[in-house]
Every structure is written in C-alpha cells, then in structure tokens.
Motif scaffolding. Structure first.
Motif, PDB file in Angstrom:
ATOM      1  N   PRO B 141     -58.343  26.855  11.612  1.00 13.57           N
ATOM      2  CA  PRO B 141     -58.848  26.165  10.421  1.00 13.57           C
ATOM      3  C   PRO B 141     -58.469  26.906   9.139  1.00 13.57           C
ATOM      4  N   MET B 142     -58.053  26.138   8.123  1.00 12.95           N
ATOM      5  CA  MET B 142     -57.871  26.707   6.799  1.00 12.95           C
ATOM      6  C   MET B 142     -58.955  26.087   5.930  1.00 12.95           C
ATOM      7  N   ILE B 143     -59.857  26.916   5.445  1.00 10.15           N
ATOM      8  CA  ILE B 143     -60.988  26.391   4.695  1.00 10.15           C
ATOM      9  C   ILE B 143     -60.809  26.662   3.214  1.00 10.15           C
ATOM     10  N   THR B 144     -60.771  25.594   2.452  1.00  6.26           N
ATOM     11  CA  THR B 144     -60.723  25.731   1.002  1.00  6.26           C
ATOM     12  C   THR B 144     -62.167  25.768   0.528  1.00  6.26           C
ATOM     13  N   TRP B 145     -62.562  26.943   0.038  1.00  4.87           N
ATOM     14  CA  TRP B 145     -63.980  27.208  -0.211  1.00  4.87           C
ATOM     15  C   TRP B 145     -64.216  27.178  -1.714  1.00  4.87           C
ATOM     16  N   GLU B 146     -64.894  26.123  -2.177  1.00  2.00           N
ATOM     17  CA  GLU B 146     -64.971  25.850  -3.602  1.00  2.00           C
ATOM     18  C   GLU B 146     -66.316  26.266  -4.195  1.00  2.00           C
ATOM     19  N   PRO B 147     -66.307  27.275  -5.072  1.00  2.64           N
ATOM     20  CA  PRO B 147     -67.581  27.760  -5.611  1.00  2.64           C
ATOM     21  C   PRO B 147     -68.167  26.866  -6.714  1.00  2.64           C
ATOM     22  N   TRP B 148     -68.567  25.640  -6.346  1.00  2.00           N
ATOM     23  CA  TRP B 148     -69.366  24.816  -7.254  1.00  2.00           C
ATOM     24  C   TRP B 148     -70.761  25.422  -7.208  1.00  2.00           C
ATOM     25  N   LEU B 149     -71.295  25.852  -8.315  1.00  5.01           N
ATOM     26  CA  LEU B 149     -72.556  26.600  -8.256  1.00  5.01           C
ATOM     27  C   LEU B 149     -73.777  25.753  -8.594  1.00  5.01           C
ATOM     28  N   ASN B 150     -73.550  24.537  -9.106  1.00  2.00           N
ATOM     29  CA  ASN B 150     -74.717  23.748  -9.512  1.00  2.00           C
ATOM     30  C   ASN B 150     -75.501  23.183  -8.346  1.00  2.00           C
ATOM     31  N   ASP B 151     -74.988  23.345  -7.128  1.00  6.88           N
ATOM     32  CA  ASP B 151     -75.673  22.783  -5.974  1.00  6.88           C
ATOM     33  C   ASP B 151     -76.635  23.766  -5.313  1.00  6.88           C
ATOM     34  N   PHE B 152     -76.923  24.872  -5.991  1.00  4.17           N
ATOM     35  CA  PHE B 152     -77.843  25.844  -5.406  1.00  4.17           C
ATOM     36  C   PHE B 152     -79.277  25.543  -5.808  1.00  4.17           C
ATOM     37  N   ASP B 153     -80.172  25.758  -4.854  1.00  2.00           N
ATOM     38  CA  ASP B 153     -81.588  25.575  -5.086  1.00  2.00           C
ATOM     39  C   ASP B 153     -82.081  26.640  -6.081  1.00  2.00           C
ATOM     40  N   ASN B 154     -82.775  26.165  -7.134  1.00  2.00           N
ATOM     41  CA  ASN B 154     -83.166  27.093  -8.189  1.00  2.00           C
ATOM     42  C   ASN B 154     -84.200  28.121  -7.745  1.00  2.00           C
ATOM     43  N   GLU B 155     -85.010  27.738  -6.720  1.00  2.00           N
ATOM     44  CA  GLU B 155     -86.035  28.687  -6.282  1.00  2.00           C
ATOM     45  C   GLU B 155     -85.457  29.775  -5.410  1.00  2.00           C
ATOM     46  N   LYS B 156     -84.579  29.354  -4.502  1.00  2.00           N
ATOM     47  CA  LYS B 156     -84.041  30.338  -3.570  1.00  2.00           C
ATOM     48  C   LYS B 156     -82.944  31.178  -4.217  1.00  2.00           C
ATOM     49  N   PHE B 157     -82.306  30.612  -5.224  1.00  3.45           N
ATOM     50  CA  PHE B 157     -81.226  31.341  -5.883  1.00  3.45           C
ATOM     51  C   PHE B 157     -81.475  31.396  -7.393  1.00  3.45           C
ATOM     52  N   PRO B 158     -82.420  32.231  -7.800  1.00  4.92           N
ATOM     53  CA  PRO B 158     -82.662  32.358  -9.242  1.00  4.92           C
ATOM     54  C   PRO B 158     -81.423  32.971  -9.904  1.00  4.92           C
ATOM     55  N   THR B 159     -81.262  32.659 -11.181  1.00  6.44           N
ATOM     56  CA  THR B 159     -80.091  33.217 -11.863  1.00  6.44           C
ATOM     57  C   THR B 159     -80.497  33.768 -13.228  1.00  6.44           C
ATOM     58  N   LYS B 160     -79.810  34.792 -13.650  1.00 10.66           N
ATOM     59  CA  LYS B 160     -80.070  35.328 -14.983  1.00 10.66           C
ATOM     60  C   LYS B 160     -79.386  34.455 -16.023  1.00 10.66           C
ATOM     61  N   GLY B 161     -78.430  33.669 -15.553  1.00  4.99           N
ATOM     62  CA  GLY B 161     -77.680  32.822 -16.477  1.00  4.99           C
ATOM     63  C   GLY B 161     -78.410  31.522 -16.767  1.00  4.99           C
ATOM     64  N   ASP B 162     -77.657  30.548 -17.235  1.00  9.80           N
ATOM     65  CA  ASP B 162     -78.212  29.249 -17.608  1.00  9.80           C
ATOM     66  C   ASP B 162     -78.495  28.441 -16.346  1.00  9.80           C
ATOM     67  N   ILE B 163     -79.796  28.161 -16.099  1.00 10.27           N
ATOM     68  CA  ILE B 163     -80.161  27.496 -14.849  1.00 10.27           C
ATOM     69  C   ILE B 163     -79.684  26.039 -14.830  1.00 10.27           C
ATOM     70  N   THR B 164     -79.478  25.453 -16.012  1.00 12.65           N
ATOM     71  CA  THR B 164     -79.013  24.063 -16.049  1.00 12.65           C
ATOM     72  C   THR B 164     -77.491  23.975 -15.895  1.00 12.65           C
ATOM     73  N   ASN B 165     -76.811  25.093 -16.112  1.00 10.24           N
ATOM     74  CA  ASN B 165     -75.369  25.113 -15.854  1.00 10.24           C
ATOM     75  C   ASN B 165     -74.980  26.465 -15.281  1.00 10.24           C
ATOM     76  N   ARG B 166     -75.147  26.548 -13.956  1.00 11.11           N
ATOM     77  CA  ARG B 166     -74.879  27.811 -13.276  1.00 11.11           C
ATOM     78  C   ARG B 166     -73.403  28.182 -13.324  1.00 11.11           C
ATOM     79  N   ASN B 167     -72.548  27.176 -13.559  1.00 10.22           N
ATOM     80  CA  ASN B 167     -71.118  27.448 -13.533  1.00 10.22           C
ATOM     81  C   ASN B 167     -70.676  28.294 -14.727  1.00 10.22           C
TER      82      ASN B 167
END
Lengths: 541, 390
Positions: B141-167
C-alpha cells in the motif's frame, strides 16, 4: 425444574419500595435517560445515512423501543403498593366464574371447591353455557350457584353481564376457572373498597404449571415483571389495569359503564371505561391464587393473537373516545399498552434488514461498529441494571427473579402472531373468539410455519453467502467486505437463534405431560399454608 | 425540601454514572474497541485463508518476485526495477477496478494507493483493513496521508492556536506535539501491520493554492519540523516499516526549501497530471513540461523517484501520444524513476467545480500506446513489468 412447587401455594406479596431503593432506581433512570440522549445525539447524523428509507425505518424501530423504555422507566419511579386494609364485615360478595363447552370438568371441580374454602362470606356463581348437566352437578356439589346463560353475545363478557342482572351483590370477583383462589383472597382485597372512589381491585396473576414446559415457563416469565414492578408503577400513576382473572369489581362501577366490556381484550376495555368514568383503581401485588399458562406453543399463540387483536381495538376505539376523560398518565399508559403488539411489525422489519443487505447489498446505516457499540453500551448497561433492579418488586422473587430468556425467545417467536393481530386490526377484520387453551392441544402447530420459514431462509442465505464468497467474489473484494458481511450474518444469527429457540418450544409442545395439572393440587395444603396469614389479617385489632 | 434534595441527588448520581461510563468508554478505546477490532480482523483473516486456499492461484502468486520488496529494509529503498501501481476512486469495497486496469495493461500493480486524511474520527485511523487487503493481494500500500487538521475533536485535541482554524500554523502545532496522540496511534497500527508501506505525507506542500498544509498557513521550516517530528514519532513507536515519500509540486520552483533532509526521506514522489485545457490556468503540457524539465533538479537528492499520480485528460490534445511520449525509453531517460502509479479516477472534483475523468480503461488507443512503450523497455526479464501469465 423444581419438583417442589409447594411454595407456590403460600400467600406472597411484593415488597414496598423504600425511599433508599427509589433513590437508587432514580439514579439509574437518570443515567439511562442520559445515555439514551447521548446515543441519539450520535445516532442522528447525516453521515450515518446510507439508504435514507431504510435508515428512517431502522431509526423508527430503535427509537420507538427507546421511547417505550423511557416511559416504563419513568413509571417504575412511581412504584407503590397500597397499604393493606382489613376487610369490613358484612359486605355482600359474588364470585363469577364462567364455563364454555370443551373446558375440562375436573378443573371446575377444583376451582369451585377452592372457592368454597374462601374465608370471607360470599356466593360463588358458575356462569355456564355448556348445556351439559355435569357442569351444574359440579357447581352444586361445591356449593356454587349454577346460572345458565346461553346464547348471549360476547362470550365471557356476555355471561358476566347476564349474571349481573340476575344477582345483586355489591362486589364481584371475576375469577378465571383455571385459577385456584387461596382462602384469604377476599379478605385481602375488600378493604380497599372503603374508599368509595375505588372501582376495582386487581391482584397479581401467578401460575402453578410453568415448570411443565418451555412454553409455559416462557409465558410465565413474560408476566413476572408485569405483575410486579410494571403494574405497581401503573398503580402509582393511577393507571393500573384490570386483567381478566382475579379482578374484584364494585358493581356500581361496572353498572356505570353499562356492564363488563366486550371484545377480545374485554378486561382492558372494562378497565379503560371504568377509568374514563372517573373511578380509581387499585393494584395490589399479592399472590392469592394461582392458575395456568398455556403449556403448548400453539395455545400460547392463539392467546397472544386474541390479545393482539383485542388490544388494538382498545387503541383505535376506546382511547380516542375516552381520551378527554382520562388523566395524562392514563392516556400514556393505555397508548403504551395499546401499541405493545407493534413489536410484531418492528421485529419483522428488524429481521428483514440483514436479508435486504444480503440480497440487494443495501445497508440502512453507515456506521462503524465500534462507535456504535461505545454509544449503545451505556444504554444497554443501564437497561440491564434497571431490569435487574426492579426485580426487587416481584411478587415471588424466589421463583420469579432471573434473566427471562425463555420469555424473550417466546416473545420473538410470536412476532408473526403480533403482526397478524395488528394487520387484522388495521383492516378491521375479525378473528373468531378463541378461548385460551386450558388443556394442551397436541401436534405441530401452524404457528410454527413462519419460524420454520425464517430458519430455512437464514440457512439458505448463509449457504449462498459461503458459496458466493468462496467461488464468485473476486479475491480483490473479499477482504474489504469480509467484516461487514460476517457481522451482518452475526446480526441475522441472533434472530435465527431466537427462531430456533421458538422451535424448541414447538417441538416440545408435541409431547407434553398427560396428567392434568390441577389433579395434583391439594386444597387442604393451601388452607394450611395460608392459615397464619388469614389469622393475622382477620383478627380484630 | 427532603424530596427535592433526594431528587437532585438522584440526578447527580445518574449524571455521574453516565460520565463514568462515557469516560471509561473513551479511555477504553482500549479493551472493547481492541477486542472488536481484533475479532473483525481475525474473521477477515480466516475467511481469506480459507477461500484463497481453495483457489488455484492467487494474485499474490503472480507477484511472488515482489516479496523481497514487501518484507525487509534493503530492496524497498533500492529498487532494481520499475514498479507499477495505481489508485482508483471506486476501490472502496473492492480492488477489482485495480485488477481490471492492470489486466488491461498486461501488468501487475505492485503498489496500490490509498488516500487517508488526518482527524480524530474512526475512519481517519491507519486504514488497516484496506492495507491488509492490498498486502494479501501481493502488493504494497502507498498511503497519501493528508494533514487536514480541522477534523480533530476540540476536546481530545486542544490547541494553542486558533480552534476555529487549526490549519493556520498547523505544521507548527504538529511539530509542537499537539497531535502526538493521533500520530502515535497511527504509528502503532502501522507497526502492528508489520509489512512495508509507502507513506506520502503532506504532498504538494509547496503549492500555494491547494492544501492547508502549504505556504498559505505555514513556513517551509515549519513544514520540515512537522515532517521530522512525525518521522521521529514513528521511529519511537517502532514503526520502521515505512518508506517516507516526500512529494513536492515541481512547477512551484522553491521545493528545495521544503526538503526535510536525506535522513528523513526515502523516496521522492512527483505527481504528473496533465489537465489539458479544462481550466483557465491550465494548458496542454507534455510529460516533459511537467516532469522532464525538473528531472535534474530532482536528481540531486539521489533518491528513487515515484511518479505518484500519472494521468492525462483528453481535452486539448492526444492522450495516446502524451503517454507514448512520456513512457518512451523512460528507464534510460529518467533512470531514477523507480515507480509509476496511475491516477485512475472517474470522479475527480478536487481541483475544479466540475468532475474530471482520468480513467483509461476504455481508451483502447492509449492502453495500446502504454503497452507498446513499455514492451520496448530493456529491464531484466524477471522484472519486465509482469506480463500477464495465462
């Protein structure tokens, strides 16, 4: 199978619910409702829809079940037991029991003899339309009054109403002829009529033949919860219902609604009308008689068909007519009872879903199994916890508590019967009055056919799947579809096992014990077993 | 008052019970989930073994020459032939479209591509079952792994950045470890998978108009830091069965700025898609325009090159000729190219608001052109891209 059924013949009562128990139950109910809320929040998402019509059907089935569960949980919170009241002296009481052609004579002999031993002064009437002189003989030998009531419409109800016109006692105990009353029966219930608003007093229905077959055991299991926590909860919300046997009516209440109700669920019709006329009802969770459950699968199905057809009559005819006269809880309660047999339809659709997938490749929902499990599990845990916890309030916990898997199997196996009852009601098509079998009917019942069809369908489908996946499905597709296919087979397998369980009941029904169950009932033992109880409630205070 | 107190207390305990269960449920992404997943995988495995054992020759048998690539570390990074592969957008329930294409081309695809997005949803974990199915078919398998970050759960993955635009600043956040829980779980499953995989992380990172992991949200050094961080987490998790494919878009020249370094990259992946004249921004570019002119600047990395998405639309020129030109004598012209993956989508709406069809299956002249060009290549006979065995 306990050989010792001696314990059956002693007076039993459910426990009163203490504040501590109610509190715990309340916590469980809150937890359960919250879990359901969380499940619903997860369930209803657009990304879960695979086939919209099927998703709607599946959701309707699931959430219909959840709604019913919440209603029953909330009613459990109102569980209460009326405080015992001594029976006032000097009331005039009648016991009505009815006989129809073909019902076994020996059973009447036993029941009427037991009636004669009831302590509180009363008159027993045998309401007879057999045109068989031996029934009159049995009645008179046991000191009962024989009333011939032939050619009246409405079978049992017709005879009761005929007898009401020919008698004048203030209270009437309607006793099914298979029920053997204990001597203290009337002393336990008459006190509640001190309240002039009380229209009827229902007591528990218990059985003594459940150990004689799988069907009997399952049928009895289905009633343990109903005559314990369920009716106690309904009592608490002022909506306990009259169920055929063992109900004591105030004549005035019956007359206020123009006599006992007719129809296949005549007891429920009577109950809703009495409630509608503003009378109160009492449910006392005590065992003061024991009767018979159907021992063979066919008789059980006949009984269920009769009720399924009759209950819908209450839903479609009585509830709308009396709606304005009922309290909110009574409305909810009668609608909930009236829609019980929709289980036939929901079970049928539920059973169909995997086959729609196997044959047409259509899935109702696009859900990963694991998240579903994670959301559903809390509901299941609370459901089971509440189910087990309320068994605290069964009338005879020693013989009634447990996981009632036979009852569940039997309920599943009856889904075609429920469905038939529902459809007959929709098109307003009658079924003939079928008396609940008091004696086993031998043979392979036609009610087994849907079960056999389902079993064959499942096996053929699984064989096809194995063949198809071994020789036709491309290896490039095999692994990507493996989990989904086999989990669907597993899902369908649950229903398959239920049908197999039903077939055990069917198979066993071919060869049941010959001996009549009432032959071995010892009335002297019943008197002896209940002497202490009788003394304690009749001694002047 | 007594009643109210009791009721409130009962409510409190009920809520607490639910929270306890929910919490246990989330934590036990362990026991229940693992058990169910294991059962599912076992069922799949058993069925595969039973069914394949009854069949005469499975696809994996035709690819037996490829086995040294699939297990072990040397051959996969030192390819001695050109590997063929493909992605087909209709492959979600079955790899039959892949098989149909390779049969038509008289090849066996050693590599099958999957696209997998980042996120905290269950279908954003390592696609174990799909990868396993590819492996059992004999491929990698060749997996193209795309880091779209807006699909993360805000509770389980808190961020120091902008929570409305994690990208926004997302690569920095990855490098800072905000997504380690996700990365570690992914890596853990890759390790469990065991066999070699190709992993194309954050592709076309230098294209300013496309993906959120690109220049619009991140600086090149942040991208590199994120890449290294993810790589290191994999090593730490023991997931050493990964070939890291760094995949810039060569038309945007400054791709060198995004190179994470020789120690962190195993392959260079280059998408070579000719959009023809479907869009105002596109024109008919030859393979040489798209790839050839950049070859020398890619060759400096001295890594094997994978044409990760090769495809050509039919609007504005001859597709047949495009492929014939592209593949003619390719092993000699571009000796570092060691893998070619067809981009075979009939429903591509990732770049435009209309749907593009890249499929070749029914395009007989193009198929013939590819077969002819490839048959003239001079590769060692065993590695002659597997001619279909009868």
């Amino acid at each position: 199978m306990p050989a010792d059924t001696k314990s059956f013949w002693q007076y039993r009562e459910a426990l009163q619910a203490t504040a501590r128990e109610k509190f715990l139950l309340g916590a469980l109910v809150v937890g359960g409702c919250l879990s359901i809320l969380l499940l619903s929040d997860w369930w209803f998402r657009e990304e879960h829809v695979a086939s919209l019509p099927l998703f709607v059907i599946l959701s309707a089935i699931l959430w219909w079940g959840m709604l019913r569960m919440i209603i029953i949980w909330v009613s459990y919170l109102h569980i209460s037991k009326p405080a015992p009241r001594p029976a006032p002296a000097g009331k005039r009481v009648a016991i009505f029991t009815t006989s129809s052609p073909g019902e076994p004579l020996g059973m009447f002999d036993k029941t009427l003899a037991a009636c004669a031993r009831i302590n509180y002064p009363h008159t027993t009437y045998l309401l007879d339309d057999t045109r068989d002189p031996r029934y009159r003989e049995v009645a008179e030998r046991n000191g009962a009054v024989w009333l011939e009531l032939v050619g009246l419409p409405g079978a049992k109800a017709g005879k009761i109403n005929g007898a009401l016109k020919r008698t004048d006692e203030e209270f009437i105990l309607v006793l099914d002829p298979d029920h053997i009353p204990f001597p203290n029966f009337l002393d336990e219930v008459l006190g509640y009529f001190d309240d002039p608003d009380v229209g009827y007093v229902q007591v528990s229905q218990a059985y003594y033949n459940q150990y004689r077959s799988f069907t009997a055991q399952g049928a009895a299991e289905q009633t343990y919860g109903f005559y314990g926590p369920t009716q106690m909860g309904m009592h608490g919300i002022g909506a306990s219902v009259a169920i055929g046997a063992n109900c004591t009516f105030r004549r005035e209440a019956l007359e206020s609604i123009g006599g006992h109700g007719h129809g296949l669920a005549e007891d429920l019709v009577t109950a809703i009308r009495i409630h509608g006329a503003g009378w109160r009802s009492i449910y006392s969770p005590i065992v003061v008689s024991r009767g018979l459950v159907p021992e063979d699968f066919g008789s059980f199905c006949k009984q269920q068909l009769k009720w399924a057809r009759g209950v819908h009559e209450v839903l479609f005819a009585e509830v709308p007519r009396l709606f304005r006269n009922l309290t909110g809880w009574q409305r909810l309660s009668y609608i909930t009872i009236g829609t019980y047999y929709l289980a036939g339809l929901t079970t049928f659709l539920f059973l169909l879903i995997p086959f729609i997938f196997f044959w047409f490749g259509i899935m109702p929902a696009q859900m990963e199994f694991v998240p579903f499990l994670v959301h559903w599990l809390p509901v299941a845990i609370f459901g089971v916890a509440i189910y087990l916890y309320v068994q605290l309030w069964m009338c005879h916990p020693a013989s009634e508590r447990g996981v009632h898997w036979r009852g569940m199997v039997l309920k599943f196996a009856c889904f075609p019967v429920f469905l038939m009852g529902f459809v007959l009601s929709l098109i307003d098509h009658p079924i003939p009055y079928i008396p609940t079998a008091k004696q086993s009917v031998k043979g392979f019942t036609p009610f087994a056919r849907p079960l056999i069809a389902h079993i064959v369908l499942f096996l053929v489908t699984v064989l096809y799947i194995v063949f198809h996946r071994s020789f036709i499905v491309h290896e490039a597709a095999l692994e990507l579809t493996s989990e989904r296919t086999w989990s669907m087979v597993g899902f369908a397998g649950i229903a398959f096992l239920m049908s197999c369980g039903g077939m055990i009941a069917v198979w066993e029904s071919q060869d049941l014990p010959e001996e009549d169950p009432w032959d071995s009932v010892d009335l002297d033992l019943i008197v002896a077993e209940n002497k202490d109880r009788l003394d304690s409630i009749t001694k002047p205070s | 008052m007594y009643r109210i107190t009791l009721t409130v207390l009962a409510f409190g305990i009920g809520i607490a019970l639910v929270m306890a269960l929910t919490y246990a449920g989330q934590k036990s992404s362990g026991p229940i989930e693992d058990a169910v997943t294991t059962i599912g995988t076992k069922v799949t495995e058993i069925e595969h073994e039973v069914v394949v054992s009854t069949q005469e020759k499975s696809r994996a048998d035709y690819l037996s020459w490829f086995q040294p690539y699939r297990i072990g570390t040397y051959r996969i990074s030192h390819p001695d032939t050109i590997l063929w592969g493909a992605y087909d957008n209709t492959q979600s329930d079955s790899y039959e479209p892949i098989v149909a294409l390779e049969d038509t081309l008289h090849m066996k695809f050693a590599v099958v591509q999957i696209y997998s997005a980042w996120g905290s949803k269950p279908d954003e974990r390592f696609p174990f079952n799909q990868a396993k199915a590819i492996y059992d078919l004999g491929s990698i398998p060749m997996i193209t792994w795309e880091p779209w970050l807006n699909d993360f759960d805000n509770e389980k993955f808190p961020t120091k950045g902008d929570i409305t635009n994690r990208n926004w600043g997302g690569m920095k956040a990855i490098a800072a470890g905000e997504y380690d829980a996700y990365i570690d779980e992914w890596a853990g499953r890759v390790k469990t998978f065991g066999a070699n995989i190709y992993l194309r992380l954050g592709h076309e990172m230098n294209d300013p108009y496309r993906y959120p992991w690109g220049p619009q949200n991140n600086k090149p050094e942040e991208y590199i830091a994120a890449w290294k961080h993810v790589h290191d987490r994999f090593i730490a998790a023991g997931a050493k069965n990964v070939q890291w494919i760094w995949s810039p878009h060569p038309a945007y020249r400054q791709f060198n700025e995004y190179y994470p370094g020789d120690a962190y990259v195993d392959w260079i992946g280059i998408p070579t898609l000719n959009y023809g004249t479907v869009a105002p921004w596109s024109q008919w570019w030859s393979f040489n325009d798209i790839f050839g002119v950049y070859y020398d600047s890619l060759a400096v990395f001295k890594k094997p090159v994978m044409l990760s998405e090769i495809g050509c639309l039919r609007v504005g020129g001859s597709r047949e000729k495009w492929f014939a030109d592209a593949l003619a004598n390719l092993p000699v012209r571009y000796p570092l190219v060691k893998a070619i993956l067809f981009y075979h989508s009939n429903n591509d709406n990732t770049t435009m608001d209309k749907t593009l069809d890249w499929t070749l299956l029914r395009d007989k002249p193009t198929i013939q052109a590819i077969r002819t060009a490839v048959s003239r290549w001079k590769l060692p006979p065993m590695h002659q891209p597997a001619v279909k065995t009868p």
